[in-house]
Structure formats: C-alpha cells, structure tokens
Design an enzyme around this catalytic site. Structure first.
Site, short mmCIF file in Angstrom:
data_model
loop_
_atom_site.label_atom_id
_atom_site.label_comp_id
_atom_site.label_asym_id
_atom_site.label_seq_id
_atom_site.Cartn_x
_atom_site.Cartn_y
_atom_site.Cartn_z
N ASP A 78 0.86 -6.04 -6.63
CA ASP A 78 0.09 -5.47 -5.51
C ASP A 78 1.00 -4.62 -4.61
OD1 ASP A 78 -1.62 -4.87 -3.49
OD2 ASP A 78 -2.52 -6.88 -3.41
N CYS B 22 -5.92 -0.24 -2.93
CA CYS B 22 -4.66 0.16 -3.58
C CYS B 22 -4.81 0.32 -5.09
CB CYS B 22 -3.56 -0.84 -3.27
SG CYS B 22 -3.17 -1.02 -1.52
N ARG B 23 -4.93 -0.81 -5.81
CA ARG B 23 -4.83 -0.75 -7.28
C ARG B 23 -6.11 -0.31 -7.96
NH1 ARG B 23 -3.01 -6.77 -7.75
NH2 ARG B 23 -4.44 -6.76 -5.98
N SER B 24 -7.25 -0.96 -7.65
CA SER B 24 -8.47 -0.62 -8.40
C SER B 24 -8.97 0.80 -8.11
CB SER B 24 -9.57 -1.67 -8.23
OG SER B 24 -10.01 -1.78 -6.91
N CYS C 9 -9.79 -5.30 -7.76
CA CYS C 9 -8.58 -5.91 -7.17
C CYS C 9 -8.99 -6.69 -5.93
CB CYS C 9 -7.51 -4.85 -6.89
SG CYS C 9 -8.00 -3.57 -5.70
N ASN D 257 -9.58 -3.45 -2.80
CA ASN D 257 -10.21 -2.19 -3.26
C ASN D 257 -9.71 -0.98 -2.46
OD1 ASN D 257 -13.54 -0.71 -3.55
ND2 ASN D 257 -11.88 -0.62 -5.00
#
Ligand code: 4NP
Length: 159
Positions: A128, A14-16, A9, A12
């Site tokens: 996001d 939050c999402r990934s 993401c 690095n």
C-alpha cells in the site's frame, strides 16, 4: 461475451484506481472497449467521491494514462452480481471481500488476489503506497498484472 472486472483496495484512492486506469488504457489500446468493462472500489468509506491520491495521479500522468472520471466509492453487495471478477489488491482486502460475499450469499469464487496474476511472485500483496509512498513500484506490478489479465480475458472472449 462481455467481461467485467472490479479492482478493490482499502481506500480506493491509491492502488485500485491505478489498476483501473492502467487496465482501461490497455483495453482502449487493444480496441477491446466493447468487450471488457472495468471499475474500482474500496472496502473502506473514508474517501467517498475523492480523486485518486496525488501519488497515483503523478504516476499515471508520467505514463500519459488518463484517470478521468475516477472517483472513490465503496464496494457494495451488488458488485458481486455486476462483475465477473473481483480482484483484491492484498490479502486484507481479499479477507474483507470474502466476508462481504458470505454476508450477501454471493459467489466468492469470483474473488482473486491481484498478485495471483503474476504467478509465483515472492509477495502476496500489492504494497500500500498510502503508507510506503512507493507509487512507482505499485505501477510496475499493476502494469505487469494487467498485461496478463488482458491477455487472459481476450483469450477467453469469443472474438
Ligand atoms: P489504497 O490506500 O487502499 O491503495 O487506496 C489507502 C488509502 C487510504 C487509506 C488507507 C489505504 N486510509 O486509511 O485512509
């Protein structure tokens, strides 16, 4: 044959890292730790060495999923050699990865978008939560996508 997956993401945090933690948990529960390797990285360098965002940690804690050892790092050209699949969380991450792959002569066919795993879903991006605050919504997408990914990788493995 061992498979490896890198979720990418922007920051690095939050999402990934959420995708990494959730996928690692599923790999462990499936007894496939020796078959599938997972990591995550960001295209940006603002949070190097940081823990996942508190919103990601809270969602993972609420599902009793560990994020032990996960710290933010930036994607590097060697990642295209190391990993079989590089999975972008949104279209902007995908564009940045394709640019990077071209810069270093890497195989850009390794790059897929996370939402491609979910078939004809109406959205192309994992939104996001750094901006939306909707970490729970991201968890739902990540949970579904990683279920499909695990099934695909285990179908393709030799066991
Ligand atoms: P992520 O979210 O890409 O899901 O980790 C973000 C984290 C940090 C920033 C942007 C997005 N930032 O601008 O610092």
């Amino acid at each position: 044959m061992r498979k490896s997956v890198l979720f990418v993401c922007l920051g690095n945090i939050c999402r990934s890292p959420m995708a990494e933690a959730v996928f690692r948990d599923k790999i462990k529960k499936a007894g496939a730790e020796s078959e599938i390797r997972v990591d995550s990285a960001g295209t940006g360098d603002w949070h190097l060495g940081a823990l996942p965002h508190v919103g990601t940690r809270n969602v993972l804690d609420s599902h009793d999923i560990s994020y032990q050892g996960i710290r933010a790092r930036q994607v590097v050209s060697e990642d295209f050699q190391t990993f079989d699949w590089v999975i972008a969380m949104d279209r902007s991450n995908e564009r940045d990865l394709i640019w990077l792959a071209r810069q270093c002569g890497a195989d850009e066919k390794k790059i897929i978008r996370f939402m491609e795993l979910l078939g004809n879903h109406p959205t192309a991006d994992v939104p996001d939560p750094y901006y939306t605050g909707r970490f729970g919504d991201v968890f739902q997408l990540v949970d579904r996508g990683t279920d499909i990914l695990l099934r695909r990788l285990l179908e393709k493995s030799d066991r």
